[in-house]
Scaffold this active site. Structure first.
Site, PDB file in Angstrom:
ATOM      1  N   GLU A  33       9.406   0.748   6.268  1.00 28.34           N
ATOM      2  CA  GLU A  33       9.583   0.284   7.631  1.00 28.34           C
ATOM      3  C   GLU A  33       8.255  -0.335   8.049  1.00 28.34           C
ATOM      4  O   GLU A  33       7.214   0.320   7.940  1.00 28.34           O
ATOM      5  CB  GLU A  33       9.929   1.474   8.535  1.00 28.34           C
ATOM      6  CG  GLU A  33      10.269   1.041   9.933  1.00 28.34           C
ATOM      7  CD  GLU A  33      10.576   2.205  10.872  1.00 28.34           C
ATOM      8  OE1 GLU A  33      10.762   3.343  10.413  1.00 28.34           O
ATOM      9  OE2 GLU A  33      10.617   1.935  12.088  1.00 28.34           O
ATOM     10  N   ARG A 257       8.504  14.478  -1.382  1.00 26.07           N
ATOM     11  CA  ARG A 257       7.466  13.566  -0.941  1.00 26.07           C
ATOM     12  C   ARG A 257       6.100  14.073  -1.414  1.00 26.07           C
ATOM     13  O   ARG A 257       5.920  15.241  -1.698  1.00 26.07           O
ATOM     14  CB  ARG A 257       7.493  13.359   0.563  1.00 26.07           C
ATOM     15  CG  ARG A 257       7.206  14.581   1.407  1.00 26.07           C
ATOM     16  CD  ARG A 257       7.023  14.228   2.886  1.00 26.07           C
ATOM     17  NE  ARG A 257       7.963  13.236   3.370  1.00 26.07           N
ATOM     18  CZ  ARG A 257       7.592  12.095   3.965  1.00 26.07           C
ATOM     19  NH1 ARG A 257       6.333  11.813   4.156  1.00 26.07           N
ATOM     20  NH2 ARG A 257       8.477  11.251   4.395  1.00 26.07           N
ATOM     21  N   LYS A 267       2.748   7.825   8.958  1.00 27.26           N
ATOM     22  CA  LYS A 267       2.275   6.583   9.581  1.00 27.26           C
ATOM     23  C   LYS A 267       2.047   6.758  11.070  1.00 27.26           C
ATOM     24  O   LYS A 267       1.115   6.204  11.631  1.00 27.26           O
ATOM     25  CB  LYS A 267       3.301   5.467   9.345  1.00 27.26           C
ATOM     26  CG  LYS A 267       3.140   4.796   8.005  1.00 27.26           C
ATOM     27  CD  LYS A 267       4.154   3.693   7.834  1.00 27.26           C
ATOM     28  CE  LYS A 267       5.517   4.258   7.562  1.00 27.26           C
ATOM     29  NZ  LYS A 267       6.564   3.255   7.413  1.00 27.26           N
TER      30      LYS A 267
HETATM   31  P1  ATP Z   1       5.995   8.013   7.323  1.00 20.84           P
HETATM   32  O1  ATP Z   1       6.571   9.335   7.697  1.00 20.84           O
HETATM   33  O2  ATP Z   1       4.606   8.071   6.805  1.00 20.84           O
HETATM   34  O3  ATP Z   1       6.163   6.981   8.378  1.00 20.84           O
HETATM   35  P2  ATP Z   1       8.295   7.020   6.131  1.00 20.84           P
HETATM   36  O4  ATP Z   1       9.108   7.754   5.162  1.00 20.84           O
HETATM   37  O5  ATP Z   1       8.804   6.890   7.515  1.00 20.84           O
HETATM   38  O6  ATP Z   1       6.845   7.578   6.089  1.00 20.84           O
HETATM   39  P3  ATP Z   1       8.948   4.434   5.234  1.00 20.84           P
HETATM   40  O7  ATP Z   1       8.256   3.153   5.493  1.00 20.84           O
HETATM   41  O8  ATP Z   1      10.258   4.658   5.838  1.00 20.84           O
HETATM   42  O9  ATP Z   1       7.954   5.592   5.636  1.00 20.84           O
HETATM   43  O10 ATP Z   1       8.988   4.742   3.677  1.00 20.84           O
HETATM   44  C1  ATP Z   1       9.248   3.823   2.653  1.00 20.84           C
HETATM   45  C2  ATP Z   1       9.561   4.609   1.421  1.00 20.84           C
HETATM   46  O11 ATP Z   1       8.453   5.401   1.051  1.00 20.84           O
HETATM   47  C3  ATP Z   1      10.716   5.548   1.668  1.00 20.84           C
HETATM   48  O12 ATP Z   1      11.596   5.478   0.585  1.00 20.84           O
HETATM   49  C4  ATP Z   1      10.058   6.889   1.789  1.00 20.84           C
HETATM   50  O13 ATP Z   1      10.907   7.913   1.385  1.00 20.84           O
HETATM   51  C5  ATP Z   1       8.844   6.739   0.875  1.00 20.84           C
HETATM   52  N1  ATP Z   1       7.781   7.648   1.286  1.00 20.84           N
HETATM   53  C6  ATP Z   1       7.204   7.762   2.500  1.00 20.84           C
HETATM   54  N2  ATP Z   1       6.307   8.753   2.522  1.00 20.84           N
HETATM   55  C7  ATP Z   1       6.295   9.292   1.283  1.00 20.84           C
HETATM   56  C8  ATP Z   1       5.571  10.364   0.657  1.00 20.84           C
HETATM   57  N3  ATP Z   1       4.668  11.085   1.316  1.00 20.84           N
HETATM   58  N4  ATP Z   1       5.827  10.616  -0.642  1.00 20.84           N
HETATM   59  C9  ATP Z   1       6.714   9.895  -1.319  1.00 20.84           C
HETATM   60  N5  ATP Z   1       7.433   8.896  -0.810  1.00 20.84           N
HETATM   61  C10 ATP Z   1       7.230   8.581   0.481  1.00 20.84           C
HETATM   62 MG    MG Z   2      10.526   6.088   8.120  1.00 17.79          MG
END
Ligand code: ATP
Ligand code: MG
Length: 547
Positions: A33, A257, A267
């Protein structure tokens, strides 16, 4: 830690699917995102998704999951692309969930026509209240039985901007008593009169995550849609949508994760650190963002190795930050030219070295690499050494300088300390030493034996520099376990700046992206804040794990 030779569980699934002929080739996607910069957790997801496709000959799309108009920005898109490429991966297609808005709207209409979605005029509070609890079923409301024609008309009017934010939503009609709360008639579209970074003001209704993600996977014919464990309960809805829309059956798989000690990877919280100026931007070298670790001097090779080493787990765990540092050292040791830099300078005057004389000392750039070559360091009567390489009253096994004690200057000569000159306050201001001309490195016929070797820089040729030393950003090991404000856990000593540092003259030629090992001090990289007149180096990691 995963055994390097055995397959991880996702590889097993893929191999099995290919063996059974379920797919001819696989397709994965990385779906960030664009609401912030990528962090180390994303690196794991990137390595996994791209890694699977590379290993099994498939493709990986980069899909921006940009269905929330409020938090997303084009700046983030550009940085995310840059980070993925820096990590060493190339996507098959660059796609945007927002490009699917017309198609997703059609999908919603399709559900309405099947009697599987309805427009609900309840407030969000009412919806939450009617939803029940994990132990109590929810209740159907009066809108649930709206006729299909009325739903079609209202949904079209929602799209046409007839209603204000929050006044109506579109919900899937599933089961208000379902054991999985997400299946209790989830909201799939909401009204939001907001400008979108790509579609502008074309839309004022936006699909929810659960009505965008799986559908986007399906549109792209993604075979294996890999996400993190918190999406396990969403899988049922993911499948429900695909089945009832009768579209390409992508499948969701979840992995743990990445969580790391002394690190926070969300983020939203990282954005808070940036906005509240608790760090110097998204690429602050203390940040776990990819732009931060890049600026700090971590290499893509070491990050990929790290992701390989941690493997893929099905259960949440906490990875030691020192493992990442270990991977960095392994790689940096091979690629970094050695340099001498004095962090806390103390002047040495070699009293028997002729005034005005200079000579060049050849010294190897890196014995760990082939063809790393040799540089020539100017040597003269006055040198800088580390203040801690002299002690007035040394303990027994101190092999550096002390009154009457000898040491070898790396790639130079053996010197002996004859006298320490002090100022009125009793601080040592310079050392008077004698050198032994026949002890020159590589040509030593002096017969002298010394145990200590220290680094040095010629006073006349030294280049001034600033050094930035980093420590962990948080003092608490498991930042996921805290219950109070994360700001209470910031390490007040996470950045230490040394501004009176002398570097050997060769470093005046350092370029951004060059990695160096400063003898005895660690691995360093030039910081982009440097100017031609002022060199600034970031320490990536120390040479050894600290206790
Ligand atoms: P955040 O909580 O940091 O905003 P998010 O999951 O909302 O992370 P996205 O941009 O939606 O961030 O994530 C893109 C991809 O990266 C998704 O498939 C998500 O599952 C993966 N991802 C995000 N954080 C992690 C993590 N700590 N370990 C492994 N994969 C991750
Ligand atoms: Mg997200």
């Amino acid at each position: 830690m995963a055994d390097e030779k055995s397959l991880n569980f996702l590889e097993e699934i893929v191999e099995n699917d290919l063996k059974e002929g379920k797919y001819k080739t696989i397709a994965t996607r990385f779906p960030p995102e664009p609401n912030g910069y990528l962090h180390l957790g994303h690196a794991k997801s990137i390595c996994l998704n791209f890694g699977l496709a590379l290993k099994y000959g498939g493709k990986t799309n980069l899909r921006f999951d940009d269905t929330n108009p409020v938090t997303e920005e084009t700046e983030y898109v550009e940085n995310i692309k840059n980070d993925v490429q820096w990590l060493g991966f190339q996507w098959a297609e660059e796609l945007y969930a927002s490009d699917y808005f017309p198609q997703l709207y059609e999908f919603a209409v399709r559900l309405i026509k099947k009697g599987l979605a309805y427009v609900d005029d309840s407030t969000s509070d009412e919806i939450a209240e009617q939803k029940g609890t994990p132990t109590q079923p929810g209740r159907n409301n009066i809108y649930r039985n709206r006729p299909i024609e009325e739903n079609l008309r209202l949904f079209a009017e929602m799209k046409d901007g007839k209603y204000p934010d929050g006044s109506k939503v579109l919900r899937a009609k599933i089961d208000m008593a379902h054991v999985n709360m997400l299946m209790r008639d989830p909201v799939i579209y909401r009204i939001k009169h907001a400008h979108h970074h790509r579609t502008g003001d074309t839309w004022c209704i936006y699909p929810m995550y659960d009505f965008a993600h799986g559908q986007s996977d399906s549109i792209e014919q993604i075979t294996h849609s890999i996400c993190t464990l918190e999406f396990v309960p969403h899988r049922e809805l993911y499948n429900w949508c695909i089945e009832n829309l009768e579209i390409y059956p992508s499948q969701q798989y979840e992995f743990a994760r990445l969580n790391m000690t002394y690190t926070m990877m969300s983020k939203r919280k990282l954005l808070q650190l940036v906005n509240e100026k608790l760090v110097n931007g998204w690429d602050d070298p203390r940040m776990p963002t990819l732009s931060g670790v890049r600026r700090r001097g971590f290499t893509p090779e070491s990050l990929r190795e790290f992701c390989e080493k941690i493997g893929v787990a099905k259960r949440d765990n906490l990875i030691d930050l020192s493992l990442l540092e270990f991977c960095a050292r392994e790689h940096l040791n091979k690629i970094s030219d050695r340099r001498m830099v004095v962090f806390d300078p103390l002047k040495v005057v070699i009293t028997n070295y002729p005034e005005g004389q200079e000579e060049m000392m050849p010294t190897e750039n890196n014995t760990e690499a082939e063809n790393a070559g040799v540089r020539h360091m100017p040597f003269g009567r006055e040198l800088w050494i580390e203040r801690e390489d002299y002690m007035e009253n040394p303990p027994k096994k101190y092999f550096r300088l002390a009154p009457g004690q000898m040491v070898r200057l790396k790639s130079g000569f053996i010197i002996r300390c004859d006298e320490a000159i002090k100022n009125a306050a009793g601080e040592v201001t310079e050392l008077h030493c004698t050198y032994f001309p026949e002890s020159r490195s590589g040509h030593d016929t002096s017969g002298l034996h010394v145990k200590g070797v220290i680094h040095w820089v010629s006073v006349k040729h030294a280049v001034p520099a600033e050094i930035r030393l980093y420590d962990k950003l948080f003092v608490t090991e498991d930042m996921n376990a805290i219950e109070d404000d994360f700001k209470n856990h910031l390490n007040p000593d996470s950045l230490k700046v040394l501004s009176k540092v002398y570097a050997e003259p060769e470093l005046a030629n350092a370029k951004l992206g060059d990695h160096f090992q400063f003898l005895r001090m660690g691995y360093f990289v030039l910081d982009p804040d440097s100017t031609p007149g002022k060199l600034i180096f970031n320490r990536t990691v120390t040479l050894r794990e600290s206790k």
